[in-house]
Design a protein around this motif. Sequence first.
Motif, PDB file in Angstrom:
ATOM      1  N   TYR A   4       0.821  -1.213   0.000  1.00 53.04           N
ATOM      2  CA  TYR A   4       0.000   0.000   0.000  1.00 53.04           C
ATOM      3  C   TYR A   4       0.850   1.255   0.000  1.00 53.04           C
ATOM      4  N   ILE A   5       0.247   2.276  -0.575  1.00 53.64           N
ATOM      5  CA  ILE A   5       0.797   3.620  -0.512  1.00 53.64           C
ATOM      6  C   ILE A   5       0.104   4.304   0.653  1.00 53.64           C
ATOM      7  N   LEU A   6       0.896   4.759   1.599  1.00 49.64           N
ATOM      8  CA  LEU A   6       0.357   5.435   2.770  1.00 49.64           C
ATOM      9  C   LEU A   6       0.279   6.927   2.477  1.00 49.64           C
ATOM     10  N   LEU A   7      -0.906   7.471   2.597  1.00 47.95           N
ATOM     11  CA  LEU A   7      -1.139   8.894   2.400  1.00 47.95           C
ATOM     12  C   LEU A   7      -1.365   9.489   3.785  1.00 47.95           C
ATOM     13  N   TYR A   8      -0.356  10.219   4.281  1.00 54.57           N
ATOM     14  CA  TYR A   8      -0.470  10.823   5.610  1.00 54.57           C
ATOM     15  C   TYR A   8      -0.270  12.323   5.464  1.00 54.57           C
ATOM     16  N   GLU A  60       3.071   1.265  12.937  1.00 52.51           N
ATOM     17  CA  GLU A  60       3.049   0.047  12.109  1.00 52.51           C
ATOM     18  C   GLU A  60       2.661   0.362  10.659  1.00 52.51           C
ATOM     19  N   TYR A  61       1.731   1.275  10.461  1.00 47.38           N
ATOM     20  CA  TYR A  61       1.344   1.647   9.100  1.00 47.38           C
ATOM     21  C   TYR A  61       2.532   2.225   8.329  1.00 47.38           C
ATOM     22  N   PHE A  62       3.347   3.030   8.990  1.00 48.82           N
ATOM     23  CA  PHE A  62       4.541   3.568   8.340  1.00 48.82           C
ATOM     24  C   PHE A  62       5.549   2.459   8.082  1.00 48.82           C
ATOM     25  N   LYS A  63       5.761   1.627   9.082  1.00 51.04           N
ATOM     26  CA  LYS A  63       6.753   0.554   8.988  1.00 51.04           C
ATOM     27  C   LYS A  63       6.455  -0.387   7.823  1.00 51.04           C
ATOM     28  N   ASN A  64       5.183  -0.648   7.548  1.00 51.26           N
ATOM     29  CA  ASN A  64       4.800  -1.645   6.560  1.00 51.26           C
ATOM     30  C   ASN A  64       4.391  -1.068   5.205  1.00 51.26           C
ATOM     31  N   ALA A  65       4.448   0.244   5.055  1.00 49.95           N
ATOM     32  CA  ALA A  65       4.040   0.869   3.793  1.00 49.95           C
ATOM     33  C   ALA A  65       5.019   0.526   2.671  1.00 49.95           C
ATOM     34  N   SER A  66       4.496   0.394   1.472  1.00 55.32           N
ATOM     35  CA  SER A  66       5.360   0.228   0.293  1.00 55.32           C
ATOM     36  C   SER A  66       5.921   1.580  -0.127  1.00 55.32           C
ATOM     37  N   TYR A  67       5.150   2.628   0.119  1.00 55.75           N
ATOM     38  CA  TYR A  67       5.525   3.981  -0.274  1.00 55.75           C
ATOM     39  C   TYR A  67       4.742   4.938   0.617  1.00 55.75           C
ATOM     40  N   VAL A  68       5.322   6.080   0.955  1.00 57.88           N
ATOM     41  CA  VAL A  68       4.646   7.073   1.787  1.00 57.88           C
ATOM     42  C   VAL A  68       4.565   8.399   1.036  1.00 57.88           C
ATOM     43  N   SER A  79       9.181   7.937   7.700  1.00 54.03           N
ATOM     44  CA  SER A  79       9.557   7.365   6.399  1.00 54.03           C
ATOM     45  C   SER A  79      11.058   7.075   6.386  1.00 54.03           C
ATOM     46  N   LEU A  80      11.842   8.016   6.901  1.00 55.36           N
ATOM     47  CA  LEU A  80      13.289   7.831   6.989  1.00 55.36           C
ATOM     48  C   LEU A  80      13.631   6.710   7.962  1.00 55.36           C
ATOM     49  N   PHE A  82      12.012   4.095   8.884  1.00 51.76           N
ATOM     50  CA  PHE A  82      11.702   2.749   8.398  1.00 51.76           C
ATOM     51  C   PHE A  82      12.171   2.515   6.957  1.00 51.76           C
ATOM     52  N   GLU A  83      12.990   3.451   6.453  1.00 49.09           N
ATOM     53  CA  GLU A  83      13.610   3.308   5.138  1.00 49.09           C
ATOM     54  C   GLU A  83      12.588   3.056   4.029  1.00 49.09           C
ATOM     55  N   ARG A  84      11.515   3.813   4.075  1.00 53.52           N
ATOM     56  CA  ARG A  84      10.475   3.717   3.040  1.00 53.52           C
ATOM     57  C   ARG A  84      10.836   4.623   1.880  1.00 53.52           C
ATOM     58  N   LEU A  85      10.379   4.273   0.702  1.00 52.93           N
ATOM     59  CA  LEU A  85      10.388   5.234  -0.392  1.00 52.93           C
ATOM     60  C   LEU A  85       9.303   6.247  -0.052  1.00 52.93           C
ATOM     61  N   PHE A  86       9.529   7.512  -0.337  1.00 51.28           N
ATOM     62  CA  PHE A  86       8.545   8.517   0.050  1.00 51.28           C
ATOM     63  C   PHE A  86       8.627   9.756  -0.813  1.00 51.28           C
ATOM     64  N   THR A  87       7.541  10.502  -0.770  1.00 49.18           N
ATOM     65  CA  THR A  87       7.468  11.824  -1.372  1.00 49.18           C
ATOM     66  C   THR A  87       6.903  12.763  -0.321  1.00 49.18           C
ATOM     67  N   VAL A  88       7.523  13.918  -0.186  1.00 51.62           N
ATOM     68  CA  VAL A  88       7.012  14.939   0.712  1.00 51.62           C
ATOM     69  C   VAL A  88       6.386  16.035  -0.139  1.00 51.62           C
ATOM     70  N   LEU A  89       5.120  16.269   0.086  1.00 49.69           N
ATOM     71  CA  LEU A  89       4.391  17.344  -0.584  1.00 49.69           C
ATOM     72  C   LEU A  89       4.506  18.558   0.313  1.00 49.69           C
ATOM     73  N   THR A  90       5.106  19.587  -0.176  1.00 49.83           N
ATOM     74  CA  THR A  90       5.324  20.729   0.707  1.00 49.83           C
ATOM     75  C   THR A  90       5.141  22.016  -0.069  1.00 49.83           C
ATOM     76  N   SER A  91       5.206  23.086   0.667  1.00 50.42           N
ATOM     77  CA  SER A  91       5.188  24.399   0.044  1.00 50.42           C
ATOM     78  C   SER A  91       6.454  25.116   0.484  1.00 50.42           C
ATOM     79  N   SER A  92       6.747  26.203  -0.160  1.00 46.03           N
ATOM     80  CA  SER A  92       8.021  26.876   0.076  1.00 46.03           C
ATOM     81  C   SER A  92       8.189  27.355   1.518  1.00 46.03           C
ATOM     82  N   ASP A  93       7.108  27.397   2.293  1.00 40.72           N
ATOM     83  CA  ASP A  93       7.233  27.884   3.671  1.00 40.72           C
ATOM     84  C   ASP A  93       7.601  26.786   4.669  1.00 40.72           C
TER      85      ASP A  93
END
Length: 160
Positions: A4-8, A60-68, A79-80, A82-93
Amino acid sequence: AQGYILLYTVKGFTIKQENQIKSLIELLTKNKNYLVLSLCKPNKLADLNVISIDPKEWVEYFKNASYVITNSYHGTIFSLKFERLFTVLTSSDNIKIKDLLRSLDLESRIIDLQETISFSQQSAEINYERVHESLEEKIALSKKYLVEALDEKKISSSLN
């Protein structure tokens, strides 16, 4: 078990931003049978919304995610951890997340939703060996700083 892809996410998104996130999810799920699971906050992009959970389950949800996919500092940290692949959605602030990832040479994991977006780097592997080396150096410097600061405090309080 199905991956699963975890959307947090802790902040909401505009319709344009949701469409950008949907495009990222489509890229990540292409040729993979991933569920999209939203944690703690309902999201219409998710196949499953998991709202009320205890802290152990959250971890546990973070630990077992395929992607965050996250826009949260804590989501980034776990994410770091548990060594998950991840994307951080952010804004410049959001300087705290950007500084952390920049210091670990992981700026490519950041997608600034206020800029033109390229998802090209998001499915790339992360060299966690290098990340750990960098973190260990930073932790050692922090400990050294704290020990020196505490020693100075002892010295100055014994002088008074």
